[in-house]
Design a protein around this motif. Structure first.
Motif, PDB file in Angstrom:
ATOM      1  N   ASN A 286      57.889  42.184  58.383  1.00  0.00           N
ATOM      2  CA  ASN A 286      57.526  40.812  58.044  1.00  0.00           C
ATOM      3  C   ASN A 286      57.917  40.514  56.592  1.00  0.00           C
ATOM      4  N   ARG A 287      59.056  39.840  56.426  1.00  0.00           N
ATOM      5  CA  ARG A 287      59.556  39.545  55.076  1.00  0.00           C
ATOM      6  C   ARG A 287      58.551  38.690  54.290  1.00  0.00           C
ATOM      7  N   PHE A 288      57.913  37.734  54.968  1.00  0.00           N
ATOM      8  CA  PHE A 288      56.937  36.875  54.317  1.00  0.00           C
ATOM      9  C   PHE A 288      55.785  37.704  53.753  1.00  0.00           C
ATOM     10  N   TYR A 289      55.328  38.695  54.533  1.00  0.00           N
ATOM     11  CA  TYR A 289      54.220  39.536  54.081  1.00  0.00           C
ATOM     12  C   TYR A 289      54.618  40.327  52.839  1.00  0.00           C
ATOM     13  N   LEU A 290      55.821  40.885  52.852  1.00  0.00           N
ATOM     14  CA  LEU A 290      56.293  41.660  51.701  1.00  0.00           C
ATOM     15  C   LEU A 290      56.263  40.824  50.435  1.00  0.00           C
ATOM     16  N   THR A 291      56.749  39.586  50.533  1.00  0.00           N
ATOM     17  CA  THR A 291      56.762  38.700  49.367  1.00  0.00           C
ATOM     18  C   THR A 291      55.343  38.375  48.898  1.00  0.00           C
ATOM     19  N   GLN A 292      54.472  38.051  49.844  1.00  0.00           N
ATOM     20  CA  GLN A 292      53.093  37.709  49.494  1.00  0.00           C
ATOM     21  C   GLN A 292      52.351  38.893  48.883  1.00  0.00           C
ATOM     22  N   LEU A 293      52.569  40.095  49.438  1.00  0.00           N
ATOM     23  CA  LEU A 293      51.899  41.293  48.914  1.00  0.00           C
ATOM     24  C   LEU A 293      52.365  41.597  47.496  1.00  0.00           C
ATOM     25  N   THR A 294      53.672  41.491  47.267  1.00  0.00           N
ATOM     26  CA  THR A 294      54.214  41.728  45.929  1.00  0.00           C
ATOM     27  C   THR A 294      53.617  40.746  44.927  1.00  0.00           C
ATOM     28  N   ASN A 295      53.570  39.485  45.294  1.00  0.00           N
ATOM     29  CA  ASN A 295      53.010  38.462  44.395  1.00  0.00           C
ATOM     30  C   ASN A 295      51.523  38.676  44.170  1.00  0.00           C
ATOM     31  N   TYR A 296      50.806  38.999  45.251  1.00  0.00           N
ATOM     32  CA  TYR A 296      49.360  39.200  45.132  1.00  0.00           C
ATOM     33  C   TYR A 296      49.045  40.364  44.194  1.00  0.00           C
ATOM     34  N   ASN A 297      49.747  41.479  44.367  1.00  0.00           N
ATOM     35  CA  ASN A 297      49.487  42.655  43.521  1.00  0.00           C
ATOM     36  C   ASN A 297      49.761  42.364  42.053  1.00  0.00           C
ATOM     37  N   LYS A 298      50.807  41.574  41.789  1.00  0.00           N
ATOM     38  CA  LYS A 298      51.106  41.205  40.401  1.00  0.00           C
ATOM     39  C   LYS A 298      49.984  40.350  39.818  1.00  0.00           C
ATOM     40  N   VAL A 299      49.469  39.424  40.621  1.00  0.00           N
ATOM     41  CA  VAL A 299      48.388  38.556  40.147  1.00  0.00           C
ATOM     42  C   VAL A 299      47.126  39.377  39.854  1.00  0.00           C
TER      43      VAL A 299
ATOM     44  N   GLN B 284      46.943  42.516  39.032  1.00  0.00           N
ATOM     45  CA  GLN B 284      47.172  43.286  37.802  1.00  0.00           C
ATOM     46  C   GLN B 284      47.000  42.429  36.561  1.00  0.00           C
ATOM     47  N   GLN B 285      47.554  41.217  36.603  1.00  0.00           N
ATOM     48  CA  GLN B 285      47.449  40.327  35.453  1.00  0.00           C
ATOM     49  C   GLN B 285      46.006  39.868  35.238  1.00  0.00           C
TER      50      GLN B 285
ATOM     51  N   LEU C 183      41.113  32.805  25.953  1.00  0.00           N
ATOM     52  CA  LEU C 183      41.934  32.864  27.174  1.00  0.00           C
ATOM     53  C   LEU C 183      41.101  32.728  28.444  1.00  0.00           C
ATOM     54  N   LYS C 184      39.788  32.611  28.305  1.00  0.00           N
ATOM     55  CA  LYS C 184      38.922  32.606  29.484  1.00  0.00           C
ATOM     56  C   LYS C 184      39.274  31.491  30.467  1.00  0.00           C
ATOM     57  N   ASP C 185      39.689  30.343  29.943  1.00  0.00           N
ATOM     58  CA  ASP C 185      40.012  29.216  30.825  1.00  0.00           C
ATOM     59  C   ASP C 185      41.197  29.514  31.740  1.00  0.00           C
ATOM     60  N   THR C 186      42.066  30.472  31.350  1.00  0.00           N
ATOM     61  CA  THR C 186      43.232  30.783  32.180  1.00  0.00           C
ATOM     62  C   THR C 186      42.845  31.565  33.430  1.00  0.00           C
ATOM     63  N   LEU C 187      41.596  32.035  33.499  1.00  0.00           N
ATOM     64  CA  LEU C 187      41.141  32.733  34.701  1.00  0.00           C
ATOM     65  C   LEU C 187      41.251  31.848  35.938  1.00  0.00           C
ATOM     66  N   ASP C 188      41.028  30.544  35.747  1.00  0.00           N
ATOM     67  CA  ASP C 188      41.119  29.622  36.877  1.00  0.00           C
ATOM     68  C   ASP C 188      42.499  29.672  37.532  1.00  0.00           C
ATOM     69  N   ILE C 189      43.535  29.808  36.711  1.00  0.00           N
ATOM     70  CA  ILE C 189      44.910  29.838  37.229  1.00  0.00           C
ATOM     71  C   ILE C 189      45.131  31.094  38.066  1.00  0.00           C
ATOM     72  N   TRP C 190      44.679  32.236  37.530  1.00  0.00           N
ATOM     73  CA  TRP C 190      44.841  33.496  38.268  1.00  0.00           C
ATOM     74  C   TRP C 190      44.006  33.499  39.545  1.00  0.00           C
TER      75      TRP C 190
ATOM     76  N   GLN D   8      32.318  43.864  34.629  1.00  0.00           N
ATOM     77  CA  GLN D   8      32.942  45.121  35.055  1.00  0.00           C
ATOM     78  C   GLN D   8      34.422  45.211  34.691  1.00  0.00           C
ATOM     79  N   LYS D   9      34.993  44.065  34.273  1.00  0.00           N
ATOM     80  CA  LYS D   9      36.389  43.994  33.828  1.00  0.00           C
ATOM     81  C   LYS D   9      37.372  44.409  34.924  1.00  0.00           C
ATOM     82  N   ILE D  10      37.082  43.985  36.150  1.00  0.00           N
ATOM     83  CA  ILE D  10      37.951  44.285  37.287  1.00  0.00           C
ATOM     84  C   ILE D  10      37.714  43.264  38.391  1.00  0.00           C
ATOM     85  N   SER D  11      38.742  42.989  39.174  1.00  0.00           N
ATOM     86  CA  SER D  11      38.629  42.012  40.260  1.00  0.00           C
ATOM     87  C   SER D  11      37.962  42.669  41.464  1.00  0.00           C
TER      88      SER D  11
END
Length: 368
Positions: A144-157, A159-160, A174-181, A248-251
């Motif tokens: 599933n090419r769509f899944y690969l793309t979504q998983l790659t993007n999700y993992n990057k988000v 991490q950030q 920078l706290k306000d930028t949490l909404d974007i992530w 806890q400093k983690i998602s």
């Protein structure tokens, strides 16, 4: 679909290697720590850009060298293709299909499909959720090419976002930028949840019959998807958990914490199953991958078995070998007794000794 040949340069313990395969069963025979698994790993890297071991590129480069090359030739729908993979110690890897460079792993999608089975996979049931997520992701990324793309993007988000959570005590503005992530996590994460739910449904359809055959009709198996959060609740839940995440400093919320339950005769065998039940379930899962890929791509995947037979009892060995007779298979092992006992055809045997590979002709009786 089958692999014709493989070329390695400065890969792991191989300075240089060129090996031509049979379209049936290929046995890599030798003692432990000689380089058999490295051959399987190199093929998997060529098809997916990643090591099944989770190794980094620099760890796959021969000691003392700066870069490594893998070249794989395959036949697909009557056409010969070439995949080149260039591993570099201090830079991102390079890849090309039929001589044309590619920029993303997703461009390899559909070229070749692998099912990799190692002794570690026999512990997929009793190990933690990470291993079961890896099982879902490794298969979904190939089909599933769509899944690969979504998983790659999700993992990057993720991490950030985790980095931001750790940095906030020193950069409070920078706290306000949490909404974007958060928004990006929800967007990509919902897609992962939906695709994983479909995958568990699809694999259940083939898994039950396979498992019933392996256990002689004594056991009935079912996978139950256990998302950390439902897609429709993701946005609300991530907002509710924000203060905890800040402490806890983690998602703490999202599909990176998903799992699936494995029930046999109504019992959760992750916790209460015997070793025999867990191994039968693991074998059923891997065989189900073959059938699922076959039905989705209308072609055969390539099967990589890394010293698995020695970990199975005779009845499971027999069922596994019976199930893979019509698929190109690469098997690493220290002896061929299991194949002889099960009258399994050995199309080509390679002896692997300290990074050197030689071809053994199968005996006349087998060739006849």
């Amino acid at each position: 679909m089958y692999i014709e040949s493989l070329e390695l340069k400065n890969y792991r313990n191989y300075e240089s290697l060129h090996i031509t395969f049979d379209c049936g069963t290929n046995i890599l025979l030798g003692d432990n720590a000689q380089g058999k698994t490295n051959i399987l790993e190199s093929m998997y890297v060529c098809g997916t850009t990643k090591s099944h071991r989770g190794s980094k590129d620099k760890d796959m480069i021969r000691f003392g060298e700066e870069e490594s090359h893998i070249r794989l030739f395959l036949m697909k729908n009557g056409t010969r293709h070439k995949i080149d993979m260039h591993l570099k110690k201090n830079k991102s890897k390079g890849a090309a299909i039929d001589g044309i460079p590619i920029r993303k792993a997703a461009e390899l999608f559909g070229m070749i499909h692998f099912v990799f089975f190692s002794p570690e996979d026999l512990n997929i049931i009793k190990n933690g959720p990470h291993e079961r997520r890896k099982f879902m992701d490794s298969e979904l990324c190939q089909i599933n090419r769509f899944y690969l793309t979504q998983l790659t993007n999700y993992n990057k988000v993720v991490q950030q976002r985790n980095k931001l959570l750790k940095d906030l005590p020193f950069s409070g503005h920078l706290k306000d930028t949490l909404d974007i992530w958060d928004q990006q996590m929800v967007s990509h994460g919902r897609s992962l949840i939906e695709e994983r739910e479909k995958f568990i449904f699809q694999i259940n359809r083939v898994l039950k019959e396979i498992h019933k055959n392996i256990t002689g009709g004594k056991e009935e198996i079912e996978l139950i998807y256990e998302p950390n959060v439902r897609g429709e609740e993701f946005e609300r839940k991530i907002a509710l958990e924000r203060e905890k995440d800040l402490r806890q400093k983690i998602s703490s919320t999202g599909p990176h914490r998903d799992d699936f339950c494995v029930r046999v005769n109504g019992i959760d065998i992750r916790k209460f199953g015997s070793q025999g039940q867990q191994r039968s379930a693991a074998l059923s899962l891997k065989l189900s991958e073959i059938y699922l890929v076959r039905s989705m791509i209308h072609d055969q995947p390539v099967l990589l078995l890394d010293d698995v037979l020695s970990e199975l009892d005779s009845s499971r060995q027999k069922y596994l070998l019976k199930s893979i007779r019509d698929i190109q298979t690469f098997i690493t092992c220290t002896g061929v007794e299991e194949f002889v006992q099960n009258q399994f055809p050995l199309n080509r045997i390679f002896e692997v000794v300290n990074g050197c590979v030689s071809v053994n002709q199968v005996n006349a009786e087998q060739e006849d």
